[in-house]
Motif scaffolding. Structure first.
Motif, PDB file in Angstrom:
ATOM      1  N   ILE A   8       0.842  -1.202   0.000  1.00 55.24           N
ATOM      2  CA  ILE A   8       0.000   0.000   0.000  1.00 55.24           C
ATOM      3  C   ILE A   8       0.876   1.250   0.000  1.00 55.24           C
ATOM      4  CG2 ILE A   8      -1.691   1.347   1.320  1.00 55.24           C
ATOM      5  CD1 ILE A   8      -2.816  -1.375   2.326  1.00 55.24           C
ATOM      6  N   LYS A   9       1.960   1.232   0.761  1.00 51.78           N
ATOM      7  CA  LYS A   9       2.870   2.380   0.819  1.00 51.78           C
ATOM      8  C   LYS A   9       3.515   2.661  -0.530  1.00 51.78           C
ATOM      9  CE  LYS A   9       4.380   1.955   5.643  1.00 51.78           C
ATOM     10  NZ  LYS A   9       5.569   1.645   6.466  1.00 51.78           N
ATOM     11  N   ASP A  10       3.653   1.629  -1.372  1.00 49.99           N
ATOM     12  CA  ASP A  10       4.225   1.811  -2.704  1.00 49.99           C
ATOM     13  C   ASP A  10       3.234   2.466  -3.665  1.00 49.99           C
ATOM     14  OD1 ASP A  10       6.649   0.692  -1.947  1.00 49.99           O
ATOM     15  OD2 ASP A  10       6.154  -1.305  -2.730  1.00 49.99           O
ATOM     16  N   ASP A  11       1.941   2.433  -3.328  1.00 48.52           N
ATOM     17  CA  ASP A  11       0.903   3.068  -4.145  1.00 48.52           C
ATOM     18  C   ASP A  11       0.873   4.563  -3.870  1.00 48.52           C
ATOM     19  OD1 ASP A  11       0.042   0.615  -5.103  1.00 48.52           O
ATOM     20  OD2 ASP A  11      -1.685   0.491  -3.752  1.00 48.52           O
ATOM     21  N   PRO A  12       0.306   5.333  -4.798  1.00 44.76           N
ATOM     22  CA  PRO A  12       0.000   6.728  -4.452  1.00 44.76           C
ATOM     23  C   PRO A  12      -0.962   6.735  -3.264  1.00 44.76           C
ATOM     24  CG  PRO A  12      -0.248   6.359  -6.815  1.00 44.76           C
ATOM     25  CD  PRO A  12      -0.048   5.011  -6.177  1.00 44.76           C
ATOM     26  N   PRO A  16     -10.119   7.962   0.548  1.00 40.36           N
ATOM     27  CA  PRO A  16      -9.423   8.385   1.768  1.00 40.36           C
ATOM     28  C   PRO A  16      -8.174   7.545   2.014  1.00 40.36           C
ATOM     29  CG  PRO A  16     -11.326   7.074   2.353  1.00 40.36           C
ATOM     30  CD  PRO A  16     -11.361   7.233   0.854  1.00 40.36           C
ATOM     31  N   PRO A  17      -7.248   8.075   2.857  1.00 43.91           N
ATOM     32  CA  PRO A  17      -6.016   7.336   3.147  1.00 43.91           C
ATOM     33  C   PRO A  17      -6.297   5.929   3.687  1.00 43.91           C
ATOM     34  CG  PRO A  17      -5.841   9.581   3.942  1.00 43.91           C
ATOM     35  CD  PRO A  17      -7.271   9.377   3.517  1.00 43.91           C
ATOM     36  N   ALA A  18      -5.410   5.012   3.343  1.00 44.50           N
ATOM     37  CA  ALA A  18      -5.574   3.596   3.714  1.00 44.50           C
ATOM     38  C   ALA A  18      -5.498   3.388   5.228  1.00 44.50           C
ATOM     39  CB  ALA A  18      -4.501   2.761   3.030  1.00 44.50           C
ATOM     40  N   LYS A  19      -6.266   2.406   5.686  1.00 49.81           N
ATOM     41  CA  LYS A  19      -6.239   1.947   7.072  1.00 49.81           C
ATOM     42  C   LYS A  19      -6.345   0.433   7.067  1.00 49.81           C
ATOM     43  CE  LYS A  19      -8.415   6.017   9.064  1.00 49.81           C
ATOM     44  NZ  LYS A  19      -9.468   6.531   9.922  1.00 49.81           N
ATOM     45  N   VAL A  20      -5.780  -0.191   8.082  1.00 49.09           N
ATOM     46  CA  VAL A  20      -5.914  -1.632   8.265  1.00 49.09           C
ATOM     47  C   VAL A  20      -6.397  -1.863   9.693  1.00 49.09           C
ATOM     48  CG1 VAL A  20      -4.747  -3.859   8.277  1.00 49.09           C
ATOM     49  CG2 VAL A  20      -4.034  -2.106   6.629  1.00 49.09           C
ATOM     50  N   PHE A  21      -7.486  -2.596   9.828  1.00 48.99           N
ATOM     51  CA  PHE A  21      -8.055  -2.922  11.129  1.00 48.99           C
ATOM     52  C   PHE A  21      -7.960  -4.422  11.356  1.00 48.99           C
ATOM     53  CE2 PHE A  21     -10.259   0.871   9.720  1.00 48.99           C
ATOM     54  CZ  PHE A  21     -10.318   1.651  10.862  1.00 48.99           C
ATOM     55  N   SER A  22      -7.864  -4.819  12.613  1.00 49.31           N
ATOM     56  CA  SER A  22      -8.011  -6.238  12.939  1.00 49.31           C
ATOM     57  C   SER A  22      -9.304  -6.397  13.740  1.00 49.31           C
ATOM     58  CB  SER A  22      -6.819  -6.777  13.735  1.00 49.31           C
ATOM     59  OG  SER A  22      -6.822  -6.291  15.049  1.00 49.31           O
ATOM     60  N   TYR A  23      -9.905  -7.564  13.587  1.00 45.57           N
ATOM     61  CA  TYR A  23     -11.143  -7.916  14.283  1.00 45.57           C
ATOM     62  C   TYR A  23     -11.093  -9.390  14.647  1.00 45.57           C
ATOM     63  CZ  TYR A  23     -13.251  -3.696  12.258  1.00 45.57           C
ATOM     64  OH  TYR A  23     -13.531  -2.410  11.890  1.00 45.57           O
ATOM     65  N   LEU A  24     -11.970  -9.786  15.529  1.00 45.93           N
ATOM     66  CA  LEU A  24     -12.291 -11.194  15.712  1.00 45.93           C
ATOM     67  C   LEU A  24     -13.537 -11.449  14.879  1.00 45.93           C
ATOM     68  CD1 LEU A  24     -11.777 -11.863  19.518  1.00 45.93           C
ATOM     69  CD2 LEU A  24     -10.389 -12.675  17.602  1.00 45.93           C
ATOM     70  N   ARG A  74     -18.518  -9.149  13.603  1.00 42.25           N
ATOM     71  CA  ARG A  74     -17.139  -8.815  14.002  1.00 42.25           C
ATOM     72  C   ARG A  74     -17.111  -8.219  15.403  1.00 42.25           C
ATOM     73  NH1 ARG A  74     -16.202  -3.317  10.392  1.00 42.25           N
ATOM     74  NH2 ARG A  74     -17.745  -2.100  11.542  1.00 42.25           N
ATOM     75  N   SER A  75     -15.944  -8.317  16.052  1.00 44.00           N
ATOM     76  CA  SER A  75     -15.761  -7.713  17.373  1.00 44.00           C
ATOM     77  C   SER A  75     -14.288  -7.396  17.578  1.00 44.00           C
ATOM     78  CB  SER A  75     -16.253  -8.655  18.474  1.00 44.00           C
ATOM     79  OG  SER A  75     -15.472  -9.836  18.488  1.00 44.00           O
ATOM     80  N   ASN A  76     -13.996  -6.695  18.661  1.00 40.41           N
ATOM     81  CA  ASN A  76     -12.627  -6.425  19.083  1.00 40.41           C
ATOM     82  C   ASN A  76     -11.833  -5.632  18.042  1.00 40.41           C
ATOM     83  OD1 ASN A  76     -10.739  -6.595  21.143  1.00 40.41           O
ATOM     84  ND2 ASN A  76      -9.724  -8.354  20.239  1.00 40.41           N
ATOM     85  N   GLU A  77     -12.408  -4.534  17.567  1.00 45.20           N
ATOM     86  CA  GLU A  77     -11.746  -3.707  16.552  1.00 45.20           C
ATOM     87  C   GLU A  77     -10.454  -3.091  17.075  1.00 45.20           C
ATOM     88  OE1 GLU A  77     -13.674  -0.692  13.678  1.00 45.20           O
ATOM     89  OE2 GLU A  77     -12.957   0.522  15.367  1.00 45.20           O
ATOM     90  N   LYS A  78      -9.399  -3.175  16.260  1.00 45.59           N
ATOM     91  CA  LYS A  78      -8.128  -2.523  16.555  1.00 45.59           C
ATOM     92  C   LYS A  78      -7.593  -1.924  15.263  1.00 45.59           C
ATOM     93  CE  LYS A  78      -6.886  -5.780  20.166  1.00 45.59           C
ATOM     94  NZ  LYS A  78      -6.034  -6.908  20.519  1.00 45.59           N
ATOM     95  N   LEU A  79      -7.223  -0.653  15.329  1.00 44.27           N
ATOM     96  CA  LEU A  79      -6.560  -0.026  14.187  1.00 44.27           C
ATOM     97  C   LEU A  79      -5.116  -0.495  14.197  1.00 44.27           C
ATOM     98  CD1 LEU A  79      -6.535   1.963  11.812  1.00 44.27           C
ATOM     99  CD2 LEU A  79      -5.979   3.761  13.468  1.00 44.27           C
ATOM    100  N   ILE A  80      -4.711  -1.210  13.157  1.00 38.42           N
ATOM    101  CA  ILE A  80      -3.358  -1.767  13.053  1.00 38.42           C
ATOM    102  C   ILE A  80      -2.406  -0.779  12.398  1.00 38.42           C
ATOM    103  CG2 ILE A  80      -1.992  -3.628  11.995  1.00 38.42           C
ATOM    104  CD1 ILE A  80      -3.816  -4.541  14.237  1.00 38.42           C
ATOM    105  N   TRP A  81      -2.900  -0.092  11.370  1.00 42.06           N
ATOM    106  CA  TRP A  81      -2.054   0.849  10.627  1.00 42.06           C
ATOM    107  C   TRP A  81      -2.908   1.854   9.909  1.00 42.06           C
ATOM    108  CZ3 TRP A  81      -1.619   1.591   5.217  1.00 42.06           C
ATOM    109  CH2 TRP A  81      -0.549   2.403   4.836  1.00 42.06           C
ATOM    110  N   GLU A  82      -2.384   3.066   9.782  1.00 38.83           N
ATOM    111  CA  GLU A  82      -3.054   4.149   9.061  1.00 38.83           C
ATOM    112  C   GLU A  82      -2.004   4.871   8.249  1.00 38.83           C
ATOM    113  OE1 GLU A  82      -5.897   7.987  10.039  1.00 38.83           O
ATOM    114  OE2 GLU A  82      -4.970   6.889  11.680  1.00 38.83           O
ATOM    115  N   ASP A  83      -2.288   5.139   6.994  1.00 44.08           N
ATOM    116  CA  ASP A  83      -1.372   5.855   6.121  1.00 44.08           C
ATOM    117  C   ASP A  83      -1.439   7.338   6.455  1.00 44.08           C
ATOM    118  OD1 ASP A  83       0.245   6.829   4.123  1.00 44.08           O
ATOM    119  OD2 ASP A  83      -0.769   5.756   2.502  1.00 44.08           O
ATOM    120  N   LEU A  84      -0.367   7.851   7.031  1.00 43.75           N
ATOM    121  CA  LEU A  84      -0.341   9.243   7.473  1.00 43.75           C
ATOM    122  C   LEU A  84       0.429  10.149   6.502  1.00 43.75           C
ATOM    123  CD1 LEU A  84       0.250   8.647  11.285  1.00 43.75           C
ATOM    124  CD2 LEU A  84      -1.913   9.159  10.121  1.00 43.75           C
TER     125      LEU A  84
END
Length: 86
Positions: A8-12, A16-24, A74-84
């Motif tokens: 994703i970082k290699d892309d323009p 909106p800016p990319a985000k990656v979330f984890s869930y159960l 889904r449950s237990n949302e966590k933001l893993i990464w956000e393109d800043l």
């Protein structure tokens, strides 16, 4: 997941800016990358980064229909990464 994020970082910068979330989901950790624009679908991956489905987005806005219960189960949302990048 690190390899996916590096890709994703290699892309323009997405809008909106990319985000990656984890869930159960169904008793397992999954990773969700929200849709980035227009008709591009979201991506849901398992713990090995295999694509499970597209819960939303795409031309219909409802994804590919392979995991229609994702948003209600889904449950237990966590933001893993956000393109800043600016």
């Amino acid at each position: 997941m690190e390899r996916t994020i590096e890709g994703i970082k290699d892309d323009p910068i997405w809008n909106p800016p990319a985000k990656v979330f984890s869930y159960l989901y169904k008793g397992k950790v999954v990773y969700y990358i929200p849709q980035r624009c227009c008709d591009i679908p979201s991506i849901l991956m398992d713990g090995e980064c295999n694509i499970i489905c597209s819960p939303d987005g795409g031309i219909s806005g409802t994804g590919d229909g392979k995991c229609p219960d994702f948003f209600t189960s889904r449950s237990n949302e966590k933001l893993i990464w956000e393109d800043l990048r600016m």
